[in-house]
Design a protein around this motif. Sequence first.
Motif, short mmCIF file in Angstrom:
data_model
loop_
_atom_site.label_atom_id
_atom_site.label_comp_id
_atom_site.label_asym_id
_atom_site.label_seq_id
_atom_site.Cartn_x
_atom_site.Cartn_y
_atom_site.Cartn_z
N ASP A 125 0.81 -1.22 0.00
CA ASP A 125 0.00 0.00 0.00
C ASP A 125 0.84 1.27 0.00
OD1 ASP A 125 -2.15 -1.72 0.18
OD2 ASP A 125 -2.34 -1.53 2.37
N ARG A 126 2.16 1.11 0.04
CA ARG A 126 3.08 2.25 0.15
C ARG A 126 2.71 3.12 1.36
NH1 ARG A 126 6.42 2.44 -4.10
NH2 ARG A 126 5.81 1.31 -5.98
N SER A 127 2.47 2.45 2.46
CA SER A 127 2.08 3.12 3.70
C SER A 127 3.32 3.39 4.55
CB SER A 127 1.10 2.25 4.49
OG SER A 127 0.81 2.81 5.74
N SER A 128 3.52 4.64 4.92
CA SER A 128 4.71 5.00 5.70
C SER A 128 4.43 6.27 6.49
CB SER A 128 5.91 5.22 4.78
OG SER A 128 5.68 6.33 3.91
N ARG A 129 5.35 6.58 7.39
CA ARG A 129 5.29 7.85 8.11
C ARG A 129 6.71 8.37 8.32
NH1 ARG A 129 4.00 7.51 14.49
NH2 ARG A 129 4.74 9.65 14.26
N GLN A 130 6.82 9.69 8.44
CA GLN A 130 8.10 10.30 8.75
C GLN A 130 8.21 10.48 10.27
OE1 GLN A 130 6.36 11.89 5.86
NE2 GLN A 130 7.51 10.22 4.89
N VAL A 131 9.36 10.16 10.82
CA VAL A 131 9.55 10.29 12.26
C VAL A 131 10.74 11.18 12.55
CG1 VAL A 131 8.54 8.01 12.74
CG2 VAL A 131 11.01 8.22 12.40
N GLY A 132 10.62 11.94 13.63
CA GLY A 132 11.76 12.68 14.15
C GLY A 132 12.62 11.79 15.01
N LEU A 133 13.90 12.06 15.05
CA LEU A 133 14.84 11.27 15.84
C LEU A 133 15.67 12.19 16.72
CD1 LEU A 133 16.18 8.83 13.07
CD2 LEU A 133 14.38 8.37 14.75
N GLY A 134 16.42 11.58 17.63
CA GLY A 134 17.38 12.32 18.43
C GLY A 134 18.79 12.07 17.94
N LEU A 135 19.64 13.07 18.08
CA LEU A 135 21.04 12.94 17.70
C LEU A 135 21.89 13.36 18.90
CD1 LEU A 135 23.02 12.28 15.41
CD2 LEU A 135 22.89 14.68 14.69
N ALA A 136 22.60 12.38 19.46
CA ALA A 136 23.45 12.62 20.63
C ALA A 136 24.90 12.69 20.15
CB ALA A 136 23.28 11.50 21.66
N ASP A 137 25.42 13.92 20.04
CA ASP A 137 26.70 14.15 19.35
C ASP A 137 26.58 13.58 17.94
OD1 ASP A 137 27.71 15.55 21.48
OD2 ASP A 137 28.82 13.85 22.32
N ASP A 138 27.27 12.47 17.64
CA ASP A 138 27.17 11.91 16.29
C ASP A 138 26.42 10.58 16.26
OD1 ASP A 138 28.99 10.41 17.67
OD2 ASP A 138 30.54 10.42 16.13
N ARG A 139 25.68 10.26 17.34
CA ARG A 139 24.97 8.97 17.42
C ARG A 139 23.46 9.21 17.43
NH1 ARG A 139 26.65 3.68 18.91
NH2 ARG A 139 24.80 2.35 18.66
N TRP A 140 22.75 8.64 16.45
CA TRP A 140 21.31 8.76 16.37
C TRP A 140 20.65 7.85 17.39
CZ3 TRP A 140 19.00 12.25 13.11
CH2 TRP A 140 19.78 12.79 12.09
N PHE A 141 19.50 8.29 17.94
CA PHE A 141 18.69 7.39 18.76
C PHE A 141 17.22 7.56 18.40
CE2 PHE A 141 19.24 11.28 21.22
CZ PHE A 141 18.04 11.50 21.87
#
Length: 308
Positions: A125-141
């Motif tokens: 169905d091409r179903s998706s969502r955009q999410v915000g993330l956290g960036l701790a220095d150079d490491r994404w969480f």
Amino acid sequence: MRAVLVVNPQATATTPGGRDVLAHALASQVKLDVVETDYRGHAMAVARAAARDGLDLVVAHGGDGTVNEVVNGLLADTGGAPGRFDSVPMLGVVPGGSANVFARALGLPRDPVEATHRLLHAIEDRSSRQVGLGLADDRWFTFNAGMGWDADVVAGVDRRRGKRTGPSLYLRTAVACYLRPPLGRPRLTVRLPGAEPAEVLTAFVSNTDPWSYLGARPVHLNTECSFDTGLGLFALRGLGLPSVLRHVRQALRVRGRHRGRHLLRHDDLPIIGIVAEEPVNFQVDGDLVGQRTRVEFRSVPRALTVAV
């Protein structure tokens, strides 16, 4: 659609049979490669290569640590810029760990078979969502990070766990780290936009709510936090037993509303700076990164597309 399936065979709920069923199902809809990870950082390397090769989809089958590695690989070349979700492959998640916080926060089924069906429908169905993330220095969480007590717990569990990780191990380790902090309790200085620096003893940073799960029970620290807002901060100036027990009870309630004179709590923050007077343990998404004396946490909106 070109895709790669990244499987962590050491994750709690992954099995060879489950991997084969998932791979067969995905191969019916996409041109698929399957990679089993065999060292820490392998999933990150596979996802980075997939992004550079212009693949359409990377599916992580494992626990939150596997998801975190895949996310960091997908976004390795974006420079932490917001709104770059359309320049990297879409992420798919089939839970295979003990907690699966990111998948559950997205509303995905915990059962791998049900999650596979959901993923197949999302692809069709091409179903998706955009999410915000956290960036701790150079490491994404994806869902949480922390310095102090919670990171001490992660470090303790990391030394002991195998395929039998569960809530009881985390509880025992949390009590042990509270009674005997492995690195002592160095003070942390929290710096927020437009506010005076504040001293605390432990700091939890959230990218969504719940902060984590204790078995089936959600743990709420910043209930206003979501993938569509900034970061949440939950920090304690004191770790006296009455205060800690009160906040534990509040965290396990449905509403999770926290009150307390030792509490420093904010929602929807764009940036958080934390400086420690001595090195302290630092974790992201339940994985120990190492020891740090300072970390800058940033909220990056619309960082990634996830198949849901």
